[in-house]
Design a protein around this motif. Structure first.
Motif, PDB file in Angstrom:
ATOM      1  N   LEU A   1      -0.651   7.790   3.818  1.00 20.13           N
ATOM      2  CA  LEU A   1       0.587   7.019   3.642  1.00 20.13           C
ATOM      3  C   LEU A   1       1.558   7.335   2.588  1.00 20.13           C
ATOM      4  O   LEU A   1       2.097   6.862   1.589  1.00 20.13           O
ATOM      5  N   SER A   2       1.244   8.840   2.601  1.00 22.22           N
ATOM      6  CA  SER A   2       2.025   9.618   1.076  1.00 22.22           C
ATOM      7  C   SER A   2       3.348   9.517   1.606  1.00 22.22           C
ATOM      8  O   SER A   2       3.911   9.711   2.746  1.00 22.22           O
ATOM      9  N   HIS A   3       4.260   9.758   0.558  1.00 21.56           N
ATOM     10  CA  HIS A   3       5.708   9.998   0.489  1.00 21.56           C
ATOM     11  C   HIS A   3       6.410   8.621   1.354  1.00 21.56           C
ATOM     12  O   HIS A   3       7.127   9.166   2.122  1.00 21.56           O
ATOM     13  N   THR A   4       5.643   7.538   1.127  1.00 18.72           N
ATOM     14  CA  THR A   4       6.406   6.260   1.954  1.00 18.72           C
ATOM     15  C   THR A   4       7.148   5.309   1.028  1.00 18.72           C
ATOM     16  O   THR A   4       7.689   4.447   1.587  1.00 18.72           O
ATOM     17  N   GLY A   5       7.247   5.719  -0.396  1.00 19.31           N
ATOM     18  CA  GLY A   5       7.759   4.783  -1.063  1.00 19.31           C
ATOM     19  C   GLY A   5       6.935   3.580  -1.351  1.00 19.31           C
ATOM     20  O   GLY A   5       7.601   2.399  -1.820  1.00 19.31           O
ATOM     21  N   LEU A   6       5.697   3.258  -1.146  1.00 19.40           N
ATOM     22  CA  LEU A   6       5.033   2.063  -1.350  1.00 19.40           C
ATOM     23  C   LEU A   6       4.994   1.922  -2.571  1.00 19.40           C
ATOM     24  O   LEU A   6       4.419   2.452  -3.680  1.00 19.40           O
ATOM     25  N   GLU A   7       4.987   0.471  -3.103  1.00 19.30           N
ATOM     26  CA  GLU A   7       5.007  -0.031  -4.663  1.00 19.30           C
ATOM     27  C   GLU A   7       3.413  -0.890  -4.722  1.00 19.30           C
ATOM     28  O   GLU A   7       3.255  -0.850  -5.835  1.00 19.30           O
ATOM     29  N   GLU A   8       2.970  -0.812  -3.811  1.00 16.14           N
ATOM     30  CA  GLU A   8       1.638  -1.547  -3.660  1.00 16.14           C
ATOM     31  C   GLU A   8       0.667  -1.405  -2.677  1.00 16.14           C
ATOM     32  O   GLU A   8       1.465  -1.193  -1.618  1.00 16.14           O
ATOM     33  N   VAL A   9      -0.439  -1.513  -2.618  1.00 16.47           N
ATOM     34  CA  VAL A   9      -1.173  -1.184  -1.562  1.00 16.47           C
ATOM     35  C   VAL A   9      -1.645  -2.644  -0.870  1.00 16.47           C
ATOM     36  O   VAL A   9      -2.220  -3.580  -1.354  1.00 16.47           O
ATOM     37  N   LEU A  10      -1.120  -2.711   0.552  1.00 18.88           N
ATOM     38  CA  LEU A  10      -1.178  -3.980   1.297  1.00 18.88           C
ATOM     39  C   LEU A  10      -2.453  -4.024   1.973  1.00 18.88           C
ATOM     40  O   LEU A  10      -2.695  -3.029   2.512  1.00 18.88           O
ATOM     41  N   THR A  11      -3.092  -5.249   1.600  1.00 21.66           N
ATOM     42  CA  THR A  11      -4.337  -5.285   2.751  1.00 21.66           C
ATOM     43  C   THR A  11      -4.007  -6.261   4.001  1.00 21.66           C
ATOM     44  O   THR A  11      -3.099  -7.020   3.870  1.00 21.66           O
ATOM     45  N   PRO A  12      -5.040  -6.361   5.036  1.00 19.00           N
ATOM     46  CA  PRO A  12      -5.890  -5.523   4.950  1.00 19.00           C
ATOM     47  C   PRO A  12      -5.609  -4.222   5.387  1.00 19.00           C
ATOM     48  O   PRO A  12      -4.874  -3.775   6.208  1.00 19.00           O
ATOM     49  N   LEU A  13      -6.324  -3.080   4.924  1.00 15.95           N
ATOM     50  CA  LEU A  13      -6.518  -1.959   5.349  1.00 15.95           C
ATOM     51  C   LEU A  13      -7.554  -1.687   6.232  1.00 15.95           C
ATOM     52  O   LEU A  13      -8.427  -2.462   6.627  1.00 15.95           O
ATOM     53  N   PRO A  14      -7.452  -0.389   7.273  1.00 16.83           N
ATOM     54  CA  PRO A  14      -8.546  -0.390   8.134  1.00 16.83           C
ATOM     55  C   PRO A  14      -9.852  -0.488   7.635  1.00 16.83           C
ATOM     56  O   PRO A  14     -10.165   0.420   6.649  1.00 16.83           O
ATOM     57  N   PRO A  15     -11.019  -1.152   8.179  1.00 16.88           N
ATOM     58  CA  PRO A  15     -12.130  -1.340   7.335  1.00 16.88           C
ATOM     59  C   PRO A  15     -13.238  -0.291   7.332  1.00 16.88           C
ATOM     60  O   PRO A  15     -14.032  -0.259   6.430  1.00 16.88           O
ATOM     61  N   ASN A  16     -12.948   0.707   7.993  1.00 18.93           N
ATOM     62  CA  ASN A  16     -13.775   1.769   8.239  1.00 18.93           C
ATOM     63  C   ASN A  16     -13.303   3.170   7.723  1.00 18.93           C
ATOM     64  O   ASN A  16     -13.794   4.082   8.031  1.00 18.93           O
ATOM     65  N   LEU A  17     -12.280   3.296   6.850  1.00 23.64           N
ATOM     66  CA  LEU A  17     -11.695   4.289   6.367  1.00 23.64           C
ATOM     67  C   LEU A  17     -12.604   5.316   5.750  1.00 23.64           C
ATOM     68  O   LEU A  17     -13.405   4.745   4.751  1.00 23.64           O
ATOM     69  N   GLU A  18     -12.232   6.399   5.791  1.00 25.21           N
ATOM     70  CA  GLU A  18     -12.918   7.694   5.139  1.00 25.21           C
ATOM     71  C   GLU A  18     -12.004   8.555   4.333  1.00 25.21           C
ATOM     72  O   GLU A  18     -12.645   8.845   3.086  1.00 25.21           O
TER      73      GLU A  18
ATOM     74  N   ASP B   1      -6.110  -1.806  -6.309  1.00 23.18           N
ATOM     75  CA  ASP B   1      -7.224  -2.604  -6.479  1.00 23.18           C
ATOM     76  C   ASP B   1      -7.848  -3.148  -4.819  1.00 23.18           C
ATOM     77  O   ASP B   1      -7.429  -4.086  -4.647  1.00 23.18           O
ATOM     78  N   VAL B   2      -8.354  -2.213  -4.408  1.00 26.38           N
ATOM     79  CA  VAL B   2      -9.001  -2.441  -2.919  1.00 26.38           C
ATOM     80  C   VAL B   2     -10.338  -1.940  -3.030  1.00 26.38           C
ATOM     81  O   VAL B   2     -10.812  -1.171  -3.454  1.00 26.38           O
ATOM     82  N   SER B   3     -11.260  -2.404  -2.249  1.00 22.31           N
ATOM     83  CA  SER B   3     -12.809  -2.193  -1.943  1.00 22.31           C
ATOM     84  C   SER B   3     -12.549  -1.642  -0.395  1.00 22.31           C
ATOM     85  O   SER B   3     -12.545  -2.397   0.501  1.00 22.31           O
ATOM     86  N   ILE B   4     -13.155  -0.512  -0.360  1.00 22.49           N
ATOM     87  CA  ILE B   4     -13.316   0.152   0.926  1.00 22.49           C
ATOM     88  C   ILE B   4     -14.832   0.886   0.845  1.00 22.49           C
ATOM     89  O   ILE B   4     -14.895   1.971   0.366  1.00 22.49           O
ATOM     90  N   ARG B   5     -15.734   0.103   1.414  1.00 22.42           N
ATOM     91  CA  ARG B   5     -16.921   0.615   1.122  1.00 22.42           C
ATOM     92  C   ARG B   5     -17.269   1.930   1.875  1.00 22.42           C
ATOM     93  O   ARG B   5     -18.406   2.839   1.389  1.00 22.42           O
ATOM     94  N   SER B   6     -16.719   2.337   3.039  1.00 20.89           N
ATOM     95  CA  SER B   6     -16.810   3.594   3.462  1.00 20.89           C
ATOM     96  C   SER B   6     -16.153   4.972   3.208  1.00 20.89           C
ATOM     97  O   SER B   6     -16.200   5.911   3.668  1.00 20.89           O
ATOM     98  N   LEU B   7     -15.213   4.596   2.287  1.00 25.13           N
ATOM     99  CA  LEU B   7     -14.293   5.692   1.747  1.00 25.13           C
ATOM    100  C   LEU B   7     -14.793   6.874   1.219  1.00 25.13           C
ATOM    101  O   LEU B   7     -15.628   6.613   0.242  1.00 25.13           O
ATOM    102  N   LYS B   8     -14.478   7.888   1.532  1.00 23.94           N
ATOM    103  CA  LYS B   8     -15.220   9.216   1.014  1.00 23.94           C
ATOM    104  C   LYS B   8     -14.247   9.976   0.212  1.00 23.94           C
ATOM    105  O   LYS B   8     -14.434  10.864  -0.844  1.00 23.94           O
TER     106      LYS B   8
END
Length: 435
Positions: free
Chosen positions: A274-291, A304-311
């Motif tokens: 989602l780079s270079h998209t002009g976002l001012e905030e992170v909207l949820t829900p994000l995909p739950p299994n993102l890495e 301020d998001v929590s994604i347990r699978s993120l690497k």
């Protein structure tokens, strides 16, 4: 006439005389480039027989529309089958579709796996019935900066090519002013796993049609980079049926988000750009299994998001004033924070950051107090502070250290932790006095 020349004529690549009308073989790269070949100079094509990649640039294809193209005899088929060419690039030519439809089947006698059309103009319509039931070895097909008739209304051509297209694995149509993909076309690509539609003119409403029920059932990688997408929710709804997708690139679109409305992205997503998209905030829900999540080059002030699978989390070029809590990402190994407004790395976060494999936080306005400079120096000591250290880590404050490299700021225990030193010393002195 040799088989090689016959094939070139069939492809419509023998054209007018130019400034360089011959083929050039690069032995190191096993590639061969042919410029503006004519029948008189086509003998140089023999240099390409040892190449795995052959590129044809220029030529007057339309001269050969009426050229009789007959089925090859057994010796010609054997010769074509002996070539080691894996990739063919056709560039800077005008291609009559009637000619292309006649000769495309000749590729069935070769081992060509990849076919690329670069800066070509497709003209007219072809009689694609000759391709009915015809399979080809080509698994990757690319159109780069091409001009052609709209895809809408060409369903018959895709039907005749279906035997081949059902086996195609990679398709790229980039920088070609594509505005829509008919639903029926997507259903033809039964085995396609990678689709690149970057730098076109796709709008929000076109995605629901393109990715309709039954379209692209095996798609794993989709690039919609640099199109005319504007609605975060509409894009989400447009790709919801792609339940096997792993990698989605929406970068360089101007996305606007309505925080009051949400949409569930496909749960299969592992890589989200989602780079270079002009976002001012992170909207949820994000995909739950993102890495992997790339939110760089936006206008984010906090994450301020929590994604347990993120690497891997990329947050460079934003407006962040603080490091996101690493406790929300227990599997994280990569964090990029360059070019934000971060003034300090808190001690408790430094301890967690030190366990990552790749951390970059260059070009931030650091406060070089004891805790500020000490945290960065402690992180650098772990060996995991990446590119840019120490030259791109400078102090913004206090005034006495402005412009200093953070690495040069003195942070000795005596200077920065006087209480920790003085208190035990006082206890010892009191003990001695009592004795």
């Amino acid at each position: 006439m040799s088989v090689a020349v016959l094939l070139l004529l069939g492809l419509g690549l023998l054209g007018a005389e130019g400034r360089r009308n011959r083929c050039y073989f690069n032995r190191t790269q096993e590639s061969c480039v042919c410029y503006n070949l004519s029948e008189e100079t086509a003998g140089s094509i023999i240099q390409c027989l040892a190449a795995t990649v052959v590129e044809f640039r220029g030529g007057e294809v339309e001269k050969y529309i009426a050229f009789p193209i007959r089925d090859l005899d057994s010796s010609a088929i054997e010769t074509l089958g002996s070539l080691i060419i894996q990739k063919v690039i056709i560039a800077d030519v005008l291609v009559p579709e009637i000619l292309l439809s006649r000769v495309l089947r000749f590729f069935s006698y070769t081992h060509v796996k990849e076919l690329v059309f670069d800066s070509c103009v497709f003209q007219g319509t072809g009689d694609w019935h000759e391709m009915d039931g015809q399979s080809l070895p080509i698994l990757s097909l690319s159109f780069i900066n091409v001009t052609s008739a709209p895809l809408m209304g060409n369903e018959q051509a895709f039907s005749s090519l279906s035997t081949w297209l059902e086996t195609l694995q990679e398709l790229a149509v980039t920088s070609s002013h594509v505005t829509s993909l008919p639903c029926a076309i997507g259903k033809v690509f039964r085995a396609l796993n990678t689709l690149d539609l970057a730098e076109n003119s796709l709008g929000d409403g076109s995605l629901t049609t393109a990715f309709c029920q039954g379209a692209f059932p095996q798609l794993r990688v989709l690039s919609l980079q640099h199109n005319n997408l504007t609605s975060y929710r509409s894009v989400c709804e447009g790709v919801q049926l792609l339940q096997g997708i792993l990698d989605l690139n929406l970068s360089q679109n101007k996305l606007k988000a309505d925080p009051s409305s949400s949409c569930q992205w496909p749960a299969s997503l592992r890589i989200f750009n989602l780079s270079h998209t002009g976002l001012e905030e992170v909207l949820t829900p994000l995909p739950p299994n993102l890495e992997v999540l790339d939110l760089s080059h936006n206008h984010l002030r906090a994450v301020d998001v929590s994604i347990r699978s993120l690497k891997k989390l990329f947050l460079s070029q934003n407006l962040l004033q603080a490091v996101p809590s690493i406790r929300n990402y227990p599997l994280l190994d990569t964090l990029h924070l360059d070019n934000n407004s971060i003034t300090e790395l808190p001690r408790d976060e430094v301890t967690l950051l030190g366990h990552l494999q790749d951390v970059t936080a260059a070009n931030n306005p650091y406060s070089c107090s004891c805790s500020g400079a000490g945290g960065l120096q402690a992180l650098a000591a772990t060996g995991h502070l990446g590119q840019g250290w120490p030259q791109d880590y400078t102090c913004q404050s206090p005034p006495g250290y402005r412009g200093w490299w953070v690495v040069a700021v003195p942070v000795s225990v005596l200077r920065c932790h006087r209480a920790a030193v003085v208190a035990p010393l006082c206890v010892v002195l009191l003990g001695l006095a009592g004795a």
